[in-house]
Design an enzyme around this catalytic site. Structure first.
Site, short mmCIF file in Angstrom:
data_model
loop_
_atom_site.label_atom_id
_atom_site.label_comp_id
_atom_site.label_asym_id
_atom_site.label_seq_id
_atom_site.Cartn_x
_atom_site.Cartn_y
_atom_site.Cartn_z
N VAL A 39 -15.57 -5.86 -6.88
CA VAL A 39 -14.66 -5.17 -7.79
C VAL A 39 -13.29 -5.85 -7.84
O VAL A 39 -12.83 -6.29 -8.89
CB VAL A 39 -14.51 -3.69 -7.39
CG1 VAL A 39 -13.53 -2.98 -8.30
CG2 VAL A 39 -15.88 -2.99 -7.45
N GLN A 40 -12.61 -5.94 -6.70
CA GLN A 40 -11.28 -6.52 -6.66
C GLN A 40 -11.30 -8.03 -6.41
O GLN A 40 -10.38 -8.75 -6.80
CB GLN A 40 -10.44 -5.85 -5.56
CG GLN A 40 -9.85 -4.50 -5.94
CD GLN A 40 -8.74 -4.61 -6.97
OE1 GLN A 40 -8.07 -5.63 -7.11
NE2 GLN A 40 -8.54 -3.54 -7.73
N ALA A 100 -18.19 0.65 2.56
CA ALA A 100 -19.40 0.58 3.39
C ALA A 100 -19.62 -0.85 3.88
O ALA A 100 -20.02 -1.09 5.03
CB ALA A 100 -20.61 1.06 2.60
N HIS A 123 -7.10 -1.21 0.04
CA HIS A 123 -7.42 0.22 0.13
C HIS A 123 -7.19 0.61 1.59
O HIS A 123 -7.59 -0.12 2.49
CB HIS A 123 -8.88 0.43 -0.26
CG HIS A 123 -9.28 1.85 -0.49
ND1 HIS A 123 -8.38 2.86 -0.76
CD2 HIS A 123 -10.51 2.44 -0.50
CE1 HIS A 123 -9.03 3.99 -0.94
NE2 HIS A 123 -10.32 3.77 -0.79
N GLU A 211 -8.82 8.99 -8.10
CA GLU A 211 -10.14 8.59 -8.60
C GLU A 211 -11.00 9.80 -8.92
O GLU A 211 -11.72 9.82 -9.93
CB GLU A 211 -10.85 7.73 -7.56
CG GLU A 211 -10.25 6.35 -7.40
CD GLU A 211 -10.78 5.63 -6.18
OE1 GLU A 211 -10.54 4.43 -6.06
OE2 GLU A 211 -11.44 6.27 -5.33
#
Length: 347
Positions: A39-40, A100, A123, A211
């Site tokens: 994602v990032q 995870a 994060h 979110e």
């Protein structure tokens, strides 16, 4: 610099006070290893590379994301490595795997966190919930965070357009005395428009709330509720979608982004203004208890535990795809697919 947001003064770093040239100087001897290309990872890695930093990518060989990294120009054996080799080579380890994935890889990463290195997050999850994740960094490394306020895709798109996405930054542990310069330089390097100060706990609790709330969960719930009411009262799918989603995303939200909610109101009809002013407080009062429940679930760690439990299961991706398919196949988003095709820029 210190800036006032309303009546509250906060620490903010801008590109003017910490230009890209200074960021390059701070990190000139560093090897930035971006771990994870999901994602990032792509946005941050490509932006750093394009900004002139020494970047390598760590990813599992043979995975779809390995192939994506190759397609993006990362060269196996030169700038693209297996995760453990990237951990060994990097002086700054940007830990951008899923939550995870971070738990699963932590023993390997920890082994390569030799004194003076930096462990970077986007994060605060892994460290804040260390009793659940087992992610406890050694005391002799910097532990820092830059969290772009948007997806990696948005970060990259805005960078290519010559714009910037604002980010938060935090220092959990300053072992070298250089953590502040390191984190700010990285924040500028990944393409942040400006950086505002936070800490790992506040980042993760606000992020999980956002979110699940207005950014994704609540907005989908509100879309679905209004769409269903309109359809139940005889409105067509195209009309219901246009009045629920299309006008918001294509017309009104850009006005809010440009100059604020009051300016958007001022550029709508007096009838729309009157209705919005009459109804925003009932909506606030109806949803605030839900947000309070949500925040409490985040604060007590229940949301973190749910994420760990579900995302660690072997069939997680299969179940996720089934849930996403339910959204994709719903009438509202099927109508949306047609509406998007009919936009003038697509014809």
């Amino acid at each position: 610099m210190k800036l006032k947001f309303g009546s509250v003064e906060e620490n903010v770093v801008t590109r003017e006070e910490f230009p890209l040239e200074k960021a390059r100087e701070v990190l000139k001897d560093e090897v930035i290893a971006v771990l994870g290309y999901g994602v990032q990872g792509p946005g941050q890695a490509l932006n750093l590379k394009d900004n002139g930093f020494n970047v390598i990518v760590g990813q599992r060989k043979g995975s779809k994301t390995w192939d994506k990294a190759v397609a993006d120009g990362w060269v196996p054996g030169e700038t693209l490595f297996e995760l453990e080799e990237a951990c060994e080579k990097g002086t700054i380890l940007q830990y951008l795997l899923s939550d995870a994935g971070q738990i699963a890889l932590w023993p390997t990463v920890k082994k390569h966190l030799t004194p003076g290195k930096a462990l970077y997050f986007s994060h605060g999850f892994g460290v804040t919930y260390k009793d659940k994740t087992g992610i406890i960094p050694p005391a002799d490394v910097d532990v820092i965070l830059v969290a772009p306020k948007g997806s990696g895709t948005s970060l990259r798109r805005m960078f290519v357009e010559g714009r910037g996405l604002n980010s938060s930054y935090a220092i959990y542990q300053d072992a070298t005395g250089n953590a502040k310069d390191r984190v700010v330089a990285l924040g500028i390097g990944v393409g942040s428009g400006y950086l505002f100060e936070t800490d790992f706990y506040r980042e993760v609790t606000s992020d999980l709330t956002g979110e699940r709330g207005t950014l994704m969960g609540a907005i989908q719930g509100i879309f679905a509720a209004q769409y269903e009411v309109l359809r139940a009262n005889g409105h067509t799918p195209s009309e219901a979608f246009n009045e629920t989603v299309e006008e918001l995303t294509q017309s009104l939200m850009p006005l809010v982004a440009e100059n604020g909610m009051d300016w958007m109101y001022a550029n709508c009809s007096t009838t729309a203004q009157r209705g919005a002013l009459d109804w925003w407080k009932p909506f606030r009062d109806a949803t605030k208890p839900v947000f309070e429940d949500l925040y409490n679930s985040v604060k007590t760690g229940q949301e973190a535990q749910k994420s760990i439990d579900s995302n660690s299961k072997e069939d997680y991706r299969v179940k996720l795809e089934a849930e996403l398919k339910e959204l994709r196949d719903s009438e509202m988003w099927q109508a949306g697919a047609v509406v998007r095709q009919l936009r003038p820029e697509n014809n």
